[in-house]
Scaffold this motif. Structure first.
Motif, PDB file in Angstrom:
ATOM      1  N   ALA A 359      46.282  49.283  47.643  1.00  0.00           N
ATOM      2  CA  ALA A 359      47.613  48.714  47.402  1.00  0.00           C
ATOM      3  C   ALA A 359      48.336  48.585  48.721  1.00  0.00           C
ATOM      4  O   ALA A 359      48.124  49.395  49.638  1.00  0.00           O
ATOM      5  CB  ALA A 359      48.406  49.592  46.445  1.00  0.00           C
ATOM      6  N   THR A 360      49.167  47.559  48.836  1.00  0.00           N
ATOM      7  CA  THR A 360      49.946  47.384  50.068  1.00  0.00           C
ATOM      8  C   THR A 360      51.262  48.132  50.029  1.00  0.00           C
ATOM      9  O   THR A 360      51.896  48.337  51.059  1.00  0.00           O
ATOM     10  CB  THR A 360      50.226  45.889  50.315  1.00  0.00           C
ATOM     11  N   ASP A 361      51.691  48.545  48.826  1.00  0.00           N
ATOM     12  CA  ASP A 361      52.958  49.264  48.707  1.00  0.00           C
ATOM     13  C   ASP A 361      52.966  50.000  47.376  1.00  0.00           C
ATOM     14  O   ASP A 361      52.427  49.503  46.382  1.00  0.00           O
ATOM     15  CB  ASP A 361      54.131  48.279  48.773  1.00  0.00           C
ATOM     16  N   THR A 362      53.532  51.189  47.351  1.00  0.00           N
ATOM     17  CA  THR A 362      53.685  51.932  46.098  1.00  0.00           C
ATOM     18  C   THR A 362      55.125  52.412  45.974  1.00  0.00           C
ATOM     19  O   THR A 362      55.844  52.540  46.970  1.00  0.00           O
ATOM     20  CB  THR A 362      52.745  53.140  46.034  1.00  0.00           C
ATOM     21  N   HIS A 363      55.518  52.662  44.736  1.00  0.00           N
ATOM     22  CA  HIS A 363      56.901  53.037  44.468  1.00  0.00           C
ATOM     23  C   HIS A 363      56.939  54.011  43.292  1.00  0.00           C
ATOM     24  O   HIS A 363      56.314  53.761  42.263  1.00  0.00           O
ATOM     25  CB  HIS A 363      57.718  51.788  44.145  1.00  0.00           C
ATOM     26  N   VAL A 364      57.647  55.127  43.473  1.00  0.00           N
ATOM     27  CA  VAL A 364      57.829  56.102  42.403  1.00  0.00           C
ATOM     28  C   VAL A 364      59.324  56.261  42.166  1.00  0.00           C
ATOM     29  O   VAL A 364      60.094  56.458  43.115  1.00  0.00           O
ATOM     30  CB  VAL A 364      57.215  57.463  42.763  1.00  0.00           C
ATOM     31  N   GLU A 365      59.733  56.158  40.890  1.00  0.00           N
ATOM     32  CA  GLU A 365      61.150  56.305  40.582  1.00  0.00           C
ATOM     33  C   GLU A 365      61.329  57.166  39.346  1.00  0.00           C
ATOM     34  O   GLU A 365      60.484  57.167  38.445  1.00  0.00           O
ATOM     35  CB  GLU A 365      61.809  54.940  40.373  1.00  0.00           C
ATOM     36  N   TYR A 366      62.418  57.905  39.349  1.00  0.00           N
ATOM     37  CA  TYR A 366      62.786  58.738  38.213  1.00  0.00           C
ATOM     38  C   TYR A 366      63.943  58.060  37.506  1.00  0.00           C
ATOM     39  O   TYR A 366      65.076  58.034  38.013  1.00  0.00           O
ATOM     40  CB  TYR A 366      63.133  60.156  38.686  1.00  0.00           C
ATOM     41  N   ILE A 367      63.644  57.477  36.363  1.00  0.00           N
ATOM     42  CA  ILE A 367      64.616  56.636  35.674  1.00  0.00           C
ATOM     43  C   ILE A 367      65.791  57.488  35.203  1.00  0.00           C
ATOM     44  O   ILE A 367      65.613  58.556  34.618  1.00  0.00           O
ATOM     45  CB  ILE A 367      63.942  55.896  34.509  1.00  0.00           C
ATOM     46  N   GLY A 368      66.989  56.976  35.470  1.00  0.00           N
ATOM     47  CA  GLY A 368      68.196  57.740  35.190  1.00  0.00           C
ATOM     48  C   GLY A 368      68.687  58.519  36.391  1.00  0.00           C
ATOM     49  O   GLY A 368      69.766  59.105  36.364  1.00  0.00           O
ATOM     50  N   ARG A 369      67.886  58.504  37.476  1.00  0.00           N
ATOM     51  CA  ARG A 369      68.269  59.226  38.682  1.00  0.00           C
ATOM     52  C   ARG A 369      68.247  58.326  39.915  1.00  0.00           C
ATOM     53  O   ARG A 369      69.252  58.166  40.588  1.00  0.00           O
ATOM     54  CB  ARG A 369      67.320  60.425  38.872  1.00  0.00           C
ATOM     55  N   ASN A 370      67.094  57.735  40.202  1.00  0.00           N
ATOM     56  CA  ASN A 370      67.004  56.960  41.452  1.00  0.00           C
ATOM     57  C   ASN A 370      66.255  55.640  41.295  1.00  0.00           C
ATOM     58  O   ASN A 370      65.720  55.117  42.263  1.00  0.00           O
ATOM     59  CB  ASN A 370      66.361  57.800  42.554  1.00  0.00           C
ATOM     60  N   SER A 371      66.225  55.080  40.073  1.00  0.00           N
ATOM     61  CA  SER A 371      65.516  53.816  39.902  1.00  0.00           C
ATOM     62  C   SER A 371      66.265  52.650  40.529  1.00  0.00           C
ATOM     63  O   SER A 371      65.671  51.614  40.831  1.00  0.00           O
ATOM     64  CB  SER A 371      65.273  53.531  38.413  1.00  0.00           C
ATOM     65  N   MET A 372      67.576  52.793  40.736  1.00  0.00           N
ATOM     66  CA  MET A 372      68.343  51.759  41.440  1.00  0.00           C
ATOM     67  C   MET A 372      68.633  52.167  42.882  1.00  0.00           C
ATOM     68  O   MET A 372      68.723  51.315  43.766  1.00  0.00           O
ATOM     69  CB  MET A 372      69.662  51.477  40.707  1.00  0.00           C
ATOM     70  N   TRP A 373      68.778  53.450  43.125  1.00  0.00           N
ATOM     71  CA  TRP A 373      69.176  53.930  44.454  1.00  0.00           C
ATOM     72  C   TRP A 373      67.987  54.256  45.344  1.00  0.00           C
ATOM     73  O   TRP A 373      68.137  54.508  46.535  1.00  0.00           O
ATOM     74  CB  TRP A 373      70.065  55.168  44.307  1.00  0.00           C
ATOM     75  N   ASN A 374      66.770  54.277  44.765  1.00  0.00           N
ATOM     76  CA  ASN A 374      65.544  54.553  45.521  1.00  0.00           C
ATOM     77  C   ASN A 374      65.668  55.857  46.307  1.00  0.00           C
ATOM     78  O   ASN A 374      66.232  56.818  45.812  1.00  0.00           O
ATOM     79  CB  ASN A 374      65.205  53.362  46.417  1.00  0.00           C
ATOM     80  N   ASP A 375      65.170  55.895  47.531  1.00  0.00           N
ATOM     81  CA  ASP A 375      65.122  57.169  48.245  1.00  0.00           C
ATOM     82  C   ASP A 375      66.466  57.593  48.819  1.00  0.00           C
ATOM     83  O   ASP A 375      66.562  58.622  49.495  1.00  0.00           O
ATOM     84  CB  ASP A 375      64.064  57.132  49.352  1.00  0.00           C
TER      85      ASP A 375
END
Length: 454
Positions: A359-375
């Motif tokens: 993969a060229t890029d991966t992304h992990v998000e915790y919905i309700g916490r940082n799915s919009m604010w990312n890291d």
């Protein structure tokens, strides 16, 4: 008595509700219904559809709209201006003509405005030293040329003016600008010249105020959303435009929402960079002197904008295929929900590595916490949280790699930490498209108009 032209914003995007437009024709006493269906990604989707079937490539919601509104438009003399043609405006016009026949509507003229599609000209233009360099990165087009899906110039209103001068009742365009849908009728009605920069700049401010539909009438209102009435039946905006380009913004009578200084001013700052240099295909508009005045209930007067000569180049919206997305979402429950979710991600990543995942890029998000604010927001660490929902996504070069993400996540059901749910069934694979913004000298883009009689 001075002349006023009433422009109604009928659609703001592909998939927007058609009911506000239909009600506007019924109750709004408008002269023109201006419908914007296109966004950057929309053109990629439509081009992909047209490649699969040459009869597609337009936004078919225009047919749903006209099925409910066309007889009334003919009865009331309301003209329709739309960029629903997308990648295939001739096909859209043909389907509209078929619909008119089905509805028993005759005696109308449909104009097709083309000229925005640059795909047949790209190699010739590159030979003429048009670089099409990426505006964001400076990269050369050659890096993505084989993967291009479309190349559409954002064109101005000249084709719309020509179509209206030719007696068109419906004008179907490709990738004209959102603003052009409104400037075309105004130039035609008031006889403005193409270089009447002051009026065009003022009218551009008016068009910008209403072109996103419900955003000017209370939709997405940050400063007052809690008491905006009737969002479920939101009325779309109408501009009552005077000959100098100034206007009063209002909405469909008897509809939900509100038009006030807050709703209009929030829309005015949407998607502009320098308010003193708002670049469009028709004019460089200056919004820095805009004044908004509440002149009645749901009535805001807009004045003070001006304009300067249009840019020497036109923006081109190119799209290219950019791999596939592999993704999975799963939920862990209390106790230790977050710790188990983090261990679930680790589990998945180790299995993917063992499967030779690329993969060229991966992304992990915790919905309700940082799915919009990312890291910018840390992963939650409260051990008492009742649940943790995690989404893992990866940009993959092909479908085979994208499928691995879900395949390697399924063993979480039995092999991972206790308390998992929500993995569900295998999601459909999504192809990714990317945008390549660039410029072309405007002299290389020429609109043409064809007429279809019904």
């Amino acid at each position: 008595m001075s002349k006023t032209v009433r422009l109604g914003a009928g659609m703001a995007f592909w998939g927007d509700s058609v009911q506000p437009a239909i009600r506007m024709v019924e109750r709004g006493e408008i002269d023109y219904l201006c419908c914007d269906h296109l966004a950057e990604l929309t053109m990629s989707i439509l081009s992909k559809q047209m490649d699969r079937n040459p009869e597609y490539g337009y936004t078919r919601d225009i047919l749903d709209l006209l099925r409910g509104a066309l007889p009334m438009c003919v009865e009331k003399g309301v003209k329709v201006i739309t960029n629903s043609g997308g990648a295939n405006p001739r096909a859209a016009a043909g389907k509209i003509a078929e619909l008119a026949g089905e509805l028993g509507v005759s005696g109308i003229r449909i104009a097709v405005v083309t000229g925005d599609d640059l795909r047949p000209q790209i190699d010739d233009l590159m030979a003429r030293e048009v670089t099409f360099a990426n505006l964001d990165t400076g990269e050369e087009l050659a890096t993505v040329r084989p993967r291009l899906t479309h190349a559409a110039a954002y064109t101005g209103c000249e084709g719309i003016v020509e179509a209206l001068e030719g007696g068109a009742d419906i004008v179907v365009c490709g990738r004209v600008t959102d603003i052009a849908l409104y400037l075309g009728p105004l130039r035609y009605e008031f006889g403005w010249k193409a270089d009447d920069w002051e009026r065009l700049g003022m009218a551009t401010a008016v068009a910008h105020a209403i072109e996103c539909g419900g955003q000017a009438t209370g939709g997405l209102l940050a400063g007052g959303w809690w008491d905006t009435p009737g969002l479920e039946d939101l009325g779309y905006p109408i501009a009552e435009v005077a000959e100098d380009g100034t206007a009063v913004i209002t909405k469909t009578p008897g509809s939900g929402g509100r038009v006030n200084i807050a709703s209009v001013s929030e829309q005015m700052v949407y998607e502009i960079l320098d308010p003193a240099n708002y670049l469009t295909a028709d004019v460089t508009a200056d919004f820095s002197g805009i004044r908004l005045e509440q002149v009645g209930e749901d009535r805001v007067r807009i004045t003070g904008a001006t304009g300067r000569p249009a840019p020497e180049t036109l923006k081109v919206n190119m799209g290219y295929r950019n791999g596939f997305i592999g993704e999975v979402q799963f939920t862990y429950t209390w106790p230790h929900a977050v710790a188990k979710a983090r261990r679930g991600v680790e589990f998945l990543e180790k299995r993917l590595a063992r499967a030779g995942f690329t993969a060229t890029d991966t992304h992990v998000e915790y919905i309700g916490r940082n799915s919009m604010w990312n890291d910018r927001i840390s992963v939650p660490d409260d051990p008492g949280l009742p649940e943790a929902v995690v989404r893992y996504a990866a940009r993959c070069p092909d479908e085979t790699e994208a499928r691995k993400v879900f395949t390697e996540s399924v063993p979480l059901y039995n092999n991972g930490p206790a308390g998992v749910g929500g993995i569900g069934t295998r999601p459909p694979l999504k192809e990714l498209f990317a945008i390549w913004p660039c410029l072309v000298p405007r002299e290389y883009v020429v609109q043409s108009v064809e007429m279809v009689e019904v």
